[in-house]
Design a protein around this motif. Structure first.
Motif, PDB file in Angstrom:
ATOM      1  N   VAL A 211       0.837  -1.203   0.000  1.00 59.76           N
ATOM      2  CA  VAL A 211       0.000   0.000   0.000  1.00 59.76           C
ATOM      3  C   VAL A 211       0.874   1.255   0.000  1.00 59.76           C
ATOM      4  O   VAL A 211       0.612   2.216  -0.751  1.00 59.76           O
ATOM      5  CB  VAL A 211      -0.941  -0.008   1.214  1.00 59.76           C
ATOM      6  CG1 VAL A 211      -1.694   1.314   1.314  1.00 59.76           C
ATOM      7  CG2 VAL A 211      -1.925  -1.168   1.115  1.00 59.76           C
ATOM      8  N   ILE A 212       1.912   1.275   0.837  1.00 61.81           N
ATOM      9  CA  ILE A 212       2.818   2.426   0.898  1.00 61.81           C
ATOM     10  C   ILE A 212       3.499   2.654  -0.449  1.00 61.81           C
ATOM     11  O   ILE A 212       3.629   3.789  -0.926  1.00 61.81           O
ATOM     12  CB  ILE A 212       3.870   2.221   2.008  1.00 61.81           C
ATOM     13  CG1 ILE A 212       3.201   2.224   3.379  1.00 61.81           C
ATOM     14  CG2 ILE A 212       4.948   3.304   1.933  1.00 61.81           C
ATOM     15  CD1 ILE A 212       4.135   1.862   4.514  1.00 61.81           C
ATOM     16  N   SER A 213       3.923   1.559  -1.091  1.00 68.19           N
ATOM     17  CA  SER A 213       4.601   1.668  -2.386  1.00 68.19           C
ATOM     18  C   SER A 213       3.658   2.207  -3.448  1.00 68.19           C
ATOM     19  O   SER A 213       4.040   3.077  -4.248  1.00 68.19           O
ATOM     20  CB  SER A 213       5.132   0.291  -2.805  1.00 68.19           C
ATOM     21  OG  SER A 213       6.025  -0.227  -1.839  1.00 68.19           O
ATOM     22  N   ALA A 214       2.425   1.704  -3.461  1.00 62.39           N
ATOM     23  CA  ALA A 214       1.450   2.188  -4.441  1.00 62.39           C
ATOM     24  C   ALA A 214       1.148   3.671  -4.222  1.00 62.39           C
ATOM     25  O   ALA A 214       1.027   4.442  -5.181  1.00 62.39           O
ATOM     26  CB  ALA A 214       0.168   1.367  -4.344  1.00 62.39           C
ATOM     27  N   ALA A 215       1.052   4.085  -2.954  1.00 66.62           N
ATOM     28  CA  ALA A 215       0.794   5.497  -2.649  1.00 66.62           C
ATOM     29  C   ALA A 215       1.972   6.373  -3.087  1.00 66.62           C
ATOM     30  O   ALA A 215       1.773   7.487  -3.601  1.00 66.62           O
ATOM     31  CB  ALA A 215       0.539   5.661  -1.155  1.00 66.62           C
ATOM     32  N   SER A 216       3.196   5.868  -2.912  1.00 67.55           N
ATOM     33  CA  SER A 216       4.377   6.635  -3.323  1.00 67.55           C
ATOM     34  C   SER A 216       4.407   6.826  -4.833  1.00 67.55           C
ATOM     35  O   SER A 216       4.717   7.920  -5.333  1.00 67.55           O
ATOM     36  CB  SER A 216       5.650   5.908  -2.868  1.00 67.55           C
ATOM     37  OG  SER A 216       5.690   5.789  -1.458  1.00 67.55           O
ATOM     38  N   LEU A 217       4.091   5.757  -5.566  1.00 70.39           N
ATOM     39  CA  LEU A 217       4.061   5.868  -7.023  1.00 70.39           C
ATOM     40  C   LEU A 217       2.978   6.843  -7.484  1.00 70.39           C
ATOM     41  O   LEU A 217       3.191   7.632  -8.410  1.00 70.39           O
ATOM     42  CB  LEU A 217       3.831   4.490  -7.645  1.00 70.39           C
ATOM     43  CG  LEU A 217       5.007   3.511  -7.568  1.00 70.39           C
ATOM     44  CD1 LEU A 217       4.586   2.133  -8.062  1.00 70.39           C
ATOM     45  CD2 LEU A 217       6.185   4.022  -8.371  1.00 70.39           C
ATOM     46  N   SER A 218       1.831   6.789  -6.832  1.00 68.39           N
ATOM     47  CA  SER A 218       0.745   7.707  -7.189  1.00 68.39           C
ATOM     48  C   SER A 218       1.136   9.148  -6.900  1.00 68.39           C
ATOM     49  O   SER A 218       0.779  10.064  -7.653  1.00 68.39           O
ATOM     50  CB  SER A 218      -0.524   7.344  -6.418  1.00 68.39           C
ATOM     51  OG  SER A 218      -0.949   6.022  -6.715  1.00 68.39           O
ATOM     52  N   ALA A 219       1.881   9.360  -5.808  1.00 68.97           N
ATOM     53  CA  ALA A 219       2.268  10.720  -5.422  1.00 68.97           C
ATOM     54  C   ALA A 219       3.204  11.360  -6.443  1.00 68.97           C
ATOM     55  O   ALA A 219       3.242  12.596  -6.567  1.00 68.97           O
ATOM     56  CB  ALA A 219       2.938  10.696  -4.050  1.00 68.97           C
ATOM     57  N   THR A 220       3.953  10.553  -7.195  1.00 66.13           N
ATOM     58  CA  THR A 220       4.883  11.131  -8.174  1.00 66.13           C
ATOM     59  C   THR A 220       4.167  11.673  -9.404  1.00 66.13           C
ATOM     60  O   THR A 220       4.778  12.385 -10.210  1.00 66.13           O
ATOM     61  CB  THR A 220       5.909  10.076  -8.627  1.00 66.13           C
ATOM     62  OG1 THR A 220       5.224   8.956  -9.208  1.00 66.13           O
ATOM     63  CG2 THR A 220       6.749   9.599  -7.455  1.00 66.13           C
ATOM     64  N   MET A 221       2.899  11.337  -9.562  1.00 68.29           N
ATOM     65  CA  MET A 221       2.158  11.852 -10.720  1.00 68.29           C
ATOM     66  C   MET A 221       1.962  13.359 -10.632  1.00 68.29           C
ATOM     67  O   MET A 221       2.008  14.065 -11.644  1.00 68.29           O
ATOM     68  CB  MET A 221       0.783  11.165 -10.821  1.00 68.29           C
ATOM     69  CG  MET A 221       0.799   9.663 -11.001  1.00 68.29           C
ATOM     70  SD  MET A 221       1.631   9.122 -12.502  1.00 68.29           S
ATOM     71  CE  MET A 221       3.194   8.562 -11.802  1.00 68.29           C
ATOM     72  N   LEU A 222       1.753  13.866  -9.413  1.00 65.30           N
ATOM     73  CA  LEU A 222       1.457  15.285  -9.236  1.00 65.30           C
ATOM     74  C   LEU A 222       2.606  16.185  -9.690  1.00 65.30           C
ATOM     75  O   LEU A 222       2.376  17.146 -10.444  1.00 65.30           O
ATOM     76  CB  LEU A 222       1.091  15.564  -7.776  1.00 65.30           C
ATOM     77  CG  LEU A 222       0.644  16.993  -7.443  1.00 65.30           C
ATOM     78  CD1 LEU A 222      -0.599  17.359  -8.262  1.00 65.30           C
ATOM     79  CD2 LEU A 222       0.355  17.133  -5.945  1.00 65.30           C
ATOM     80  N   PRO A 223       3.870  15.942  -9.270  1.00 66.57           N
ATOM     81  CA  PRO A 223       4.962  16.799  -9.759  1.00 66.57           C
ATOM     82  C   PRO A 223       5.127  16.743 -11.273  1.00 66.57           C
ATOM     83  O   PRO A 223       5.487  17.752 -11.890  1.00 66.57           O
ATOM     84  CB  PRO A 223       6.198  16.214  -9.060  1.00 66.57           C
ATOM     85  CG  PRO A 223       5.674  15.517  -7.855  1.00 66.57           C
ATOM     86  CD  PRO A 223       4.340  14.975  -8.254  1.00 66.57           C
ATOM     87  N   LEU A 224       4.864  15.580 -11.881  1.00 68.12           N
ATOM     88  CA  LEU A 224       5.000  15.476 -13.332  1.00 68.12           C
ATOM     89  C   LEU A 224       3.905  16.268 -14.047  1.00 68.12           C
ATOM     90  O   LEU A 224       4.140  16.840 -15.112  1.00 68.12           O
ATOM     91  CB  LEU A 224       4.948  14.006 -13.759  1.00 68.12           C
ATOM     92  CG  LEU A 224       6.101  13.120 -13.267  1.00 68.12           C
ATOM     93  CD1 LEU A 224       5.902  11.686 -13.733  1.00 68.12           C
ATOM     94  CD2 LEU A 224       7.443  13.647 -13.755  1.00 68.12           C
ATOM     95  N   VAL A 225       2.718  16.287 -13.467  1.00 63.10           N
ATOM     96  CA  VAL A 225       1.617  17.034 -14.068  1.00 63.10           C
ATOM     97  C   VAL A 225       1.820  18.538 -13.891  1.00 63.10           C
ATOM     98  O   VAL A 225       1.597  19.328 -14.813  1.00 63.10           O
ATOM     99  CB  VAL A 225       0.275  16.593 -13.454  1.00 63.10           C
ATOM    100  CG1 VAL A 225      -0.860  17.507 -13.915  1.00 63.10           C
ATOM    101  CG2 VAL A 225      -0.039  15.148 -13.831  1.00 63.10           C
ATOM    102  N   LEU A 226       2.259  18.954 -12.691  1.00 60.60           N
ATOM    103  CA  LEU A 226       2.434  20.384 -12.422  1.00 60.60           C
ATOM    104  C   LEU A 226       3.579  20.977 -13.232  1.00 60.60           C
ATOM    105  O   LEU A 226       3.428  22.010 -13.884  1.00 60.60           O
ATOM    106  CB  LEU A 226       2.679  20.609 -10.932  1.00 60.60           C
ATOM    107  CG  LEU A 226       1.509  20.263 -10.005  1.00 60.60           C
ATOM    108  CD1 LEU A 226       1.925  20.469  -8.551  1.00 60.60           C
ATOM    109  CD2 LEU A 226       0.288  21.127 -10.333  1.00 60.60           C
ATOM    110  N   ALA A 227       4.763  20.321 -13.169  1.00 55.04           N
ATOM    111  CA  ALA A 227       5.947  20.759 -13.939  1.00 55.04           C
ATOM    112  C   ALA A 227       6.132  22.266 -13.916  1.00 55.04           C
ATOM    113  O   ALA A 227       6.108  22.927 -14.965  1.00 55.04           O
ATOM    114  CB  ALA A 227       5.850  20.256 -15.375  1.00 55.04           C
ATOM    115  N   PRO A 228       6.316  22.878 -12.745  1.00 56.52           N
ATOM    116  CA  PRO A 228       6.445  24.337 -12.691  1.00 56.52           C
ATOM    117  C   PRO A 228       7.751  24.802 -13.322  1.00 56.52           C
ATOM    118  O   PRO A 228       8.750  24.081 -13.296  1.00 56.52           O
ATOM    119  CB  PRO A 228       6.445  24.616 -11.177  1.00 56.52           C
ATOM    120  CG  PRO A 228       7.000  23.372 -10.571  1.00 56.52           C
ATOM    121  CD  PRO A 228       6.490  22.244 -11.423  1.00 56.52           C
TER     122      PRO A 228
END
Length: 286
Positions: A211-228
């Protein structure tokens, strides 16, 4: 099969020569043949990984065994990435990558000889046909849910992994050497998760770490989408920290999913269901 995979990849060594000679079509064809041959042989060799992992450690320390494997793999990846970052420039020529590939192929062949020292597994008697084993597994609720969930997680993993390198190059204009340093930071994340998994998996089970690993992978989507938009140094830190979390989740997913799979899989189905898992993980656990 492991040794054969490196031999099948040998034609890749002349791709750069064909590209320099202007033979683009021949270079692409040879690239396709080399990559296809490498992965065919590699896949055939990986089919025996699940039975081997299930046989070597005791069930009570299987999590520690998998964590140590991840620790060694990513420590080597980190060391290799650091050395490559010293060799590569911002825009390295194909010849440099060819030399790196040659070194990797030689190291792989040498490593194959060490595989021969591993103990031969006891042969499974009366193993069910592959399709029958898969059918039984899909009828079992726990195995079916695990396989479907795992398939979704690894599908997301394999879509993001190659995109991340493209993201760093085209969004933040990073060079080859800088990107390699980012992968080194990512290996620290994988090593951290390997240490954490070694301490906790056999005590609390594989499911919490999954569960922790899946949550970590999901969390990396946000920085890739934002890309400031960021200056050079801040962009490197941004990319490195994102890849750190990504590799933390990747390492945990590879280790904990294997431990969980072996805990719910019958001994005589490890090979057949391991092949099924290989169809959608194909390396990542390598």
């Amino acid at each position: 099969f492991r040794g054969a995979s490196y031999l099948m990849a040998a034609p890749l060594l002349v791709v750069a020569l064909l590209a320099y000679a202007g033979q683009t079509t021949a270079a692409i064809a040879l690239l396709f043949i080399g990559v296809l041959g490498f992965n065919l042989m590699r896949g055939a060799g990986m089919a025996g990984m699940q039975p081997l992992i299930g046989y070597l450690p005791n069930p009570e320390n299987r999590g520690l065994f998998m964590s140590r494997m991840q620790l060694m793999i990513h420590a080597m990846i980190m060391t290799t990435g650091l050395l490559m970052s010293l060799v590569l420039n911002r825009e390295s020529p194909l010849a440099v990558f060819t030399v790196i590939l040659a070194v990797g192929l030689v190291a792989g062949v040498i490593g194959t000889f060490h595989l021969l020292r591993l103990p031969e597994l006891p042969r499974e008697k009366d193993t069910e046909p592959l399709l029958r084993s898969v059918g039984e597994a899909l009828r079992a609720g726990t195995m079916r849910r695990f396989l479907l969930l795992n398939m979704g997680l690894f599908a997301g993993l394999f879509m993001v992994s190659p995109f991340f390198i493209v993201f760093l190059r085209h969004v933040y204009d990073m060079g080859d050497n800088t990107i390699m340093l980012v992968t080194v930071i990512g290996s620290f994340g994988a090593i951290f998760m390997a240490l954490l998994g070694g301490l906790l998996t056999d005590r609390i089970g594989a499911q919490p770490l999954l569960v922790i690993s899946a949550a970590s992978l999901s969390a990396t989507m946000l920085p890739l989408v934002l890309a400031p938009p960021l200056p050079t140094t801040a962009a490197w830190v941004y990319g490195a920290m994102t890849f750190f979390v990504f590799m933390l989740g990747t390492s945990g997913l590879q280790s904990s999913s294997n431990v969980y799979f072996l805990s719910i899989c019958k001994d005589d189905q490890r090979l057949n269901l391991g092949i099924l898992c290989l169809l959608y993980t194909s390396d990542a656990a390598d």
